[in-house]
Scaffold this active site. Sequence first.
Site, PDB file in Angstrom:
ATOM      1  N   ASP A  15       0.528  -1.538   0.004  1.00 56.50           N
ATOM      2  CA  ASP A  15      -0.113  -0.120   0.266  1.00 56.50           C
ATOM      3  C   ASP A  15       0.781   0.695  -0.415  1.00 56.50           C
ATOM      4  OD1 ASP A  15      -2.309   1.474  -0.361  1.00 56.50           O
ATOM      5  OD2 ASP A  15      -2.923   1.734   1.914  1.00 56.50           O
ATOM      6  N   ASP A  26      -2.846  -2.476  -3.298  1.00 57.13           N
ATOM      7  CA  ASP A  26      -2.998  -1.832  -2.747  1.00 57.13           C
ATOM      8  C   ASP A  26      -3.196  -0.178  -3.205  1.00 57.13           C
ATOM      9  OD1 ASP A  26      -5.924  -0.247  -1.750  1.00 57.13           O
ATOM     10  OD2 ASP A  26      -5.465  -1.586   0.846  1.00 57.13           O
ATOM     11  N   GLU A  80      11.586   4.891  -9.408  1.00 50.78           N
ATOM     12  CA  GLU A  80      10.221   4.270  -9.879  1.00 50.78           C
ATOM     13  C   GLU A  80       9.988   3.710  -8.686  1.00 50.78           C
ATOM     14  OE1 GLU A  80       8.588   3.837 -12.362  1.00 50.78           O
ATOM     15  OE2 GLU A  80       9.582   5.438 -13.622  1.00 50.78           O
ATOM     16  N   HIS A 116      -0.787  -1.104   4.852  1.00 49.51           N
ATOM     17  CA  HIS A 116      -1.477   0.739   5.510  1.00 49.51           C
ATOM     18  C   HIS A 116      -0.885   0.955   6.471  1.00 49.51           C
ATOM     19  CE1 HIS A 116      -3.877   3.508   5.829  1.00 49.51           C
ATOM     20  NE2 HIS A 116      -4.751   3.969   6.905  1.00 49.51           N
TER      21      HIS A 116
END
Length: 866
Positions: A637, A707, A675, A841
Amino acid sequence: MSGRARARARGRARGQETTTPAVGPPTVPQPGYGPTRPQPPQAEPSAEGGELVGRGRQKRGTAAPRSEELQISAGFQEMTLGERGGRRRDFHDLGVNTRQSMEHVRESKTGASGTIIKLSTNHFRLTSRPQWALYQYHIDYNPVMESRRLRSALLFQHESLVGGAHAFDGSILFLPKKLENKVTEVFSRTRQGEDVKITITLTNELPSTSPTCLQFYNIIFRRLLKIMNLQQIGRNYYNPGDPISIPKHRLMIWPGFTTSILQYETSIMLCTDVSHKVLRSETVLDFMYTLYEQVEEQRFREICTKELVGLIVLTRYNNKTYRVDDIDWDSNPQGVFKKADGSEISFIDYYKKQYNQEITDLNQPVLVSQPKKKRGPEGTITGPAILIPELCFLTGLTDKMRSDFNVMKDLAVHTRLAPEQRMREVGRLIDYINKDDNVQKELRDWGLRFESNLLSFSARVVQSEKILQGGKTFEYNPQSADWSKEMRGASLISVKPLENWLLIYTRRNYDAANTLVQNLFKVTPAMGIQMNKAIMIEVEDRTEAYLKALKQKVDSDTQMVVCLLSSNRKDKYDAIKKYLCTDCPTPSQCVLARTLSKPQTVMAIATKIALQMNCKMGGELWSVEIPLTQLMIVGIDCYHDTTSGRRSIAGFVASLNRGITRWYSRCVVQDRGQELVDGLKVCLQAALRTWYTYNNRLPARIIVYRDGVGDGQLKTLVNYEVPQFLECLKAVGKDYSPKLTVIVVKKRVNTRFFAQVGGRLQNPPPGTVIDLEVTRPEWYDFFIVSQAVRTGSVSPTHYNVIYDNSALKPDYMQRLTYKLCHMYYNWPGVIRVPAPCQYAHKLAFLVGQSIHREPSLSLAENLYYL
């Protein structure tokens, strides 16, 4: 873990439909859905001079037409800005066809297990598809006309030629009919009597079955919303004529809609959901005055900049939103700038002439908003928009408002709509469309018609999981998706003894510190945790005092540091976490003293703290049965760190054992221009090495849950990130070729599902899987409703399998995904996304919010960020 974060992890209906900008201007009432009609986009002054369009972008001269599909796409994108506002990038994902490359789902991507349930969804079929072709024309003006409004007015002096059904973005015209000649020249006259030659050149022709026409259907639909006098702010349309006032909090809510028309499995459909704008009545200048009275004069500019930069403001004179990127303290509204024609004008005169806005404070600084993307010919970056604080309204809720239970409760009454309420509101939009003569005429002109009823179909509810904990197996109530009661008194899968730990507190919180220790001694024996008494350290209530104690007392033998805090001051929390995650890597737990003040809840709080501490030291709590062996699950995430030059933080989490209970966690701090996937490759290689130390072999199957993917980024993922993962696996060894699956996880979806139970609409039960009708034919995708909510409508999660060489059946993929939603150790229940996504996350959020650099790798095998 805060209550809001916990609610988000569980997927409690957080009012995703609620977004939060500020007050727009009430205008003259008109008949229609609402009393206001959106005004055409107006300009903002640019630092470089020239007229701006959209969100303060400087307008250039019209570019020469480009060829074929490139030109079509560019034209549609420009039109979406002109007709719809905002930067919706959903349509950039339209051409990504990933399903064809996966042979095992080419024919069918539906699962079979579970019980059948009847659902309705907020989709309406497009029942008549137009039989026309879409013709694209490039429009040239001689002499060149800068104003888009003027260009439109001049062109539509010839409405008898172009017809009533048209769409024009200032340089590109779309018509459902073909003009007689490929190049048509006409003449118009301005109010000043100047003659203008207009050249209309046919550049392309599209059949109505073209996927590109989907974008056009959306443009037409948003025009219908304008006809109904809905006010456009950002992406969506709102009704200022039906406001909901919450005077005691100085807030107002505008109800509205979010809409999109896409090709689904068997038909093109309109998806529409309820949206709300929470409006504040405070301007940026009001905020500055209030702040000036609260802080020392010498620190005012520094604090004001810190508070305002990054916020979104709304300009009430044109209902546009801007991001504040800087404050120019040396400029004021008396300053001048150059217009497109080379003449100079002051900000005061510009706003008076352009918008009839009087600026009263002539010495206020100005706000600077940089354009997000490169615009104009050759990708030139346009100048920033200059905004006047007095004319900008703050948007969103302050942290103080968000932490105020009463504010959020009063908002939730109006924004968290139960299924039947939500369906009624969505149905109202279709009713208004059907009853409005002007809207119906527009639809007839384009040959479009929508069904009046919500789409209904059958879905499946998969079997609920059994929870494995400490040698015991127990079931939970599938309706509540929560096993906090069932796990009481049960020992954990694996525990870490708490032998050497510190408890740092202030004198004021001495009683709370003792209460915490006493209750930890009560709750840990049932879990199987052996605990020694803490080393108690009293400090002054200053950040420096906490850091001094940490530097003096924490050593290599310290297993855990618990800090009892008097308030949730961010700077203190950040300093503690930064030191204990980077300089002196030690698992830590911060506890707010006030959470221990209620005797009736203190045992429950102590239980949660004990569970968290055990996880952070490497313990395992519970598991579910995972039939696949030699399986590594990866979660990724992203978090965007606005305080450090908009760097991106990617959290990377990978499972290490058969039970999916141990995790390797690492993050990538990506500077602008780097990147992201380069850092992810390093993380994957390190995770594979760690897996090998646990299992004496490498995983035979890797499933990545990705995600943090925005609209329009799917093509980049498919064409760049997935091949890089494959290259990374090849580099491990010649003989190593594991099966790889990459799944994009999307939480922000407007799709809602309603279960039809006894003639009423309710939220679908946890474990509901939807893999037909509202999925996309070109993707291997499905929805899962995994969590339960107490109020409002439940939000499903969308899963899009973009790469899969494992040939795992869709049924198994869906059930594995649902199983992983049970494995998040910060909540004894099913959450909205697979646990590795939520762990990733949490890690990215901690680093982006508090640490701002990569944590020590010595903590990588612990869930230290819970």
